[in-house]
Design an enzyme around this catalytic site. Structure first.
Site, PDB file in Angstrom:
ATOM      1  N   GLY A 161       0.876  -1.366   0.183  1.00 44.30           N
ATOM      2  CA  GLY A 161       0.003   0.346  -0.050  1.00 44.30           C
ATOM      3  C   GLY A 161       0.770   1.174   0.080  1.00 44.30           C
ATOM      4  O   GLY A 161       1.844   1.268  -0.619  1.00 44.30           O
ATOM      5  N   SER A 162       0.307   2.275   0.762  1.00 44.77           N
ATOM      6  CA  SER A 162       0.943   3.619   0.496  1.00 44.77           C
ATOM      7  C   SER A 162       2.483   3.659   1.048  1.00 44.77           C
ATOM      8  O   SER A 162       2.904   4.891   0.976  1.00 44.77           O
ATOM      9  CB  SER A 162       0.078   4.693   1.223  1.00 44.77           C
ATOM     10  OG  SER A 162      -1.184   4.696   0.673  1.00 44.77           O
ATOM     11  N   THR A 163       2.737   2.754   1.835  1.00 44.14           N
ATOM     12  CA  THR A 163       4.298   2.783   2.383  1.00 44.14           C
ATOM     13  C   THR A 163       5.271   2.537   1.331  1.00 44.14           C
ATOM     14  O   THR A 163       6.258   3.197   1.435  1.00 44.14           O
ATOM     15  CB  THR A 163       4.474   1.338   3.557  1.00 44.14           C
ATOM     16  OG1 THR A 163       4.256   0.100   2.635  1.00 44.14           O
ATOM     17  CG2 THR A 163       3.692   1.498   4.824  1.00 44.14           C
ATOM     18  N   PHE A 164       5.022   2.021   0.331  1.00 41.30           N
ATOM     19  CA  PHE A 164       5.615   1.993  -0.906  1.00 41.30           C
ATOM     20  C   PHE A 164       5.796   3.310  -1.534  1.00 41.30           C
ATOM     21  O   PHE A 164       6.600   3.662  -2.450  1.00 41.30           O
ATOM     22  CB  PHE A 164       5.129   1.113  -2.148  1.00 41.30           C
ATOM     23  CG  PHE A 164       5.876   0.664  -3.157  1.00 41.30           C
ATOM     24  CD1 PHE A 164       7.108  -0.302  -3.147  1.00 41.30           C
ATOM     25  CD2 PHE A 164       5.790   1.413  -4.340  1.00 41.30           C
ATOM     26  CE1 PHE A 164       7.870  -0.281  -4.071  1.00 41.30           C
ATOM     27  CE2 PHE A 164       6.691   0.947  -5.420  1.00 41.30           C
ATOM     28  CZ  PHE A 164       7.618   0.073  -5.421  1.00 41.30           C
ATOM     29  N   LYS A 165       4.964   4.328  -1.101  1.00 43.62           N
ATOM     30  CA  LYS A 165       5.284   6.054  -1.585  1.00 43.62           C
ATOM     31  C   LYS A 165       6.643   6.253  -1.378  1.00 43.62           C
ATOM     32  O   LYS A 165       7.006   7.318  -2.056  1.00 43.62           O
ATOM     33  CB  LYS A 165       4.038   6.665  -1.386  1.00 43.62           C
ATOM     34  CG  LYS A 165       2.622   6.317  -1.743  1.00 43.62           C
ATOM     35  CD  LYS A 165       1.643   6.887  -1.070  1.00 43.62           C
ATOM     36  CE  LYS A 165       0.372   6.506  -1.897  1.00 43.62           C
ATOM     37  NZ  LYS A 165      -0.962   7.044  -1.236  1.00 43.62           N
TER      38      LYS A 165
END
Length: 483
Positions: free
Chosen positions: A212-216
């Protein structure tokens, strides 16, 4: 001599020679393979002929051995606080083999490793005194993670950014390895295999899921490193809402009122703006995003800590719409908690990734070092300036954004939340992620953490990285800074 007798004699001689050659081959070349064969009972008898060596945490063994009654296996493995340390030790079972550190260092722990043997032992073939495995695990961090995860299904990893030492590694639900260490534990083994929550799977290392958004953080690093944007405070070219390329699908943000249109990377991380990172991934192209992801450790087939971790994956061969989704940690992007801890660890360490490891030394029975894991094995992932900017933006996430539950008084804390879709059309409960670092402002002590909560039993509307995963990370970081 009769012709028939002569032929029979030659044939018999050839048969004897063939048998001699075969016997020589077996004894000279296949002896070790036969000795190591899992079906060779003698190997198991030798393994449990004496008390096993120990796996040690902070100077104290978390394993032991006790004598058995009846049968030809004289000792079996025991565990202290087995459920707490199962993701580290694994199990050593007389019936079902060994996993994790028990499996990796089985020959040292049972005394059959040649490095343990004296010249006399080598001559006589006698079994040596077993050795020990000293881990990097901090009991305070381990306990904090285990207790904070509680009844949740999930995992957590804590690392020292400077050295790569793994300070804590927990996977829940856990299990007690003592209950399957003997030969009469079939019911307990079957219960573990039948458990739908798969307690035998080490989720911290072996179960990659959508980050999810941790990959941002990875996409932001790629955007800065490749000059797509000059700083985390430069406005981006990011319409809100954003339509996936060559489709009519509109990608919206979780918070419709967030200032995500053309937001800076700092603001986009603060509010977790999908439009900014989806478009950044498309503008960069999948090859540049993959290059950045791989630099952090994605797509590494042999990541040994020393237990082998499953590869975290950034996919190839995507179209632009799929690339956009990959930019927010969806589509076919997967990561383990170890991998996301590595991302944050590298950023906390000025852009250098220290190789993660959870064993510091392996010794013989007298404490003499057989092998040692260095703390100086590191590679540069991003420039120091990039890491500094992203740390600053991560601090904004915690101080002013979606990661408020990770705050620690007296410490600089930076983090990134993530709520990853799960199932077709997000039909299952989403995964709650949080990855972060903390630095004590007085002592300079540092730690990097990643947490995933797969299922907490909470209502779908209550699932968020800040609500479920950040409090766990906060407790782990606090424990690490108090070491």
């Amino acid at each position: 001599m009769n012709k028939t007798i002569r032929r029979a004699s030659v044939f018999c001689l050839l048969m004897v020679l063939a048998l001699l050659v075969r016997a020589t081959w077996v004894q000279g070349y296949e002896a070790k393979a036969l000795a190591d064969d899992e079906h060779n009972r003698r190997k198991t008898i030798a393994q449990y002929a004496q008390p096993l060596g120990d796996i040690i945490v902070a100077g104290s063994p978390v394993t032991g051995s006790k004598g058995t009654t009846g049968g030809d296996l004289r000792y079996k493995r025991t565990y202290t606080q087995g459920e707490l340390y199962a993701a580290v030790t694994g199990y050593s079972s007389q019936a079902y083999g060994a996993t994790q550190l028990e499996g990796v260092y089985g020959d040292v722990l049972d005394g059959t490793d040649d490095r343990l043997k004296s010249p006399k032992d080598l001559l006589t073939g006698e079994q040596a005194t077993p050795g020990n495995v000293l881990t990097t695990i901090d009991p305070g961090v381990q306990k904090a993670a285990y207790e904070a995860l509680g009844d949740d299904k999930g995992a957590a990893v804590a690392m020292d950014p400077k050295t790569g030492r793994i300070l804590g590694m927990v996977s829940t639900p856990s299990y007690d390895p003592s209950k399957i260490s003997g030969t009469a534990d079939g019911d307990a083994w079957k219960a573990l295999l039948d458990d739908k929550d798969k307690p035998l799977v080490n989720r911290a290392l072996r179960q990659p899921l959508a980050p999810g958004s941790t990959f941002k953080l990875v996409v932001a690093a790629a955007a800065l490193e490749n000059g797509l944007y000059g700083s985390v405070d430069e406005r981006t070219d990011s319409p809100d809402p954003y339509t996936l390329p060559n489709t009519s699908t509109v990608l919206r943000n979780e918070n419709a009122s967030a200032p995500c249109a053309n937001a800076t990377l700092r603001t986009a991380l603060q509010y977790s703006c999908n439009n900014v990172f989806a478009k950044a991934a498309v503008d960069l192209g999948q090859d540049k995003v993959k290059e950045m992801a791989d630099a952090f450790g994605f797509d590494t087939e042999k990541l040994d800590v020393p237990v082998r971790a499953a590869p975290s994956v950034y996919p190839a061969g995507m179209d632009e719409a799929q690339t956009a989704l990959s930019g927010i940690g969806q589509f076919e992007v997967t990561a383990t908690p170890l991998q996301m801890a590595m991302v944050t660890s590298a950023l906390a360490n000025g852009g250098e990734l220290a190789a993660p490891h959870m064993v510091s030394r392996v010794t013989d029975g007298d404490g003499t070092t057989l092998e040692e894991s260095g703390d100086d094995d590191r590679e540069r992932v991003v420039e120091e300036s990039t890491a500094k900017q992203l740390r600053s933006a991560m601090v904004t996430v915690v101080e002013e954004g979606t990661g408020a539950n990770a705050r620690i008084p007296g410490a600089e804390v930076g983090g990134k939340t993530g709520t990853a879709q799960n199932g077709v059309d997000n039909s299952n409960t989403p995964y709650a992620w949080f990855t972060s670092y903390a630095k004590d402002r007085e002592s300079g002590e540092e730690v990097a953490v990643a947490v995933i909560v797969e299922d907490s039993g909470s209502a779908r509307s209550e699932v968020s990285g800040n609500g479920l995963a950040a409090p766990i990370a906060q407790k782990m970081m606090k424990a690490a800074l108090e070491r």
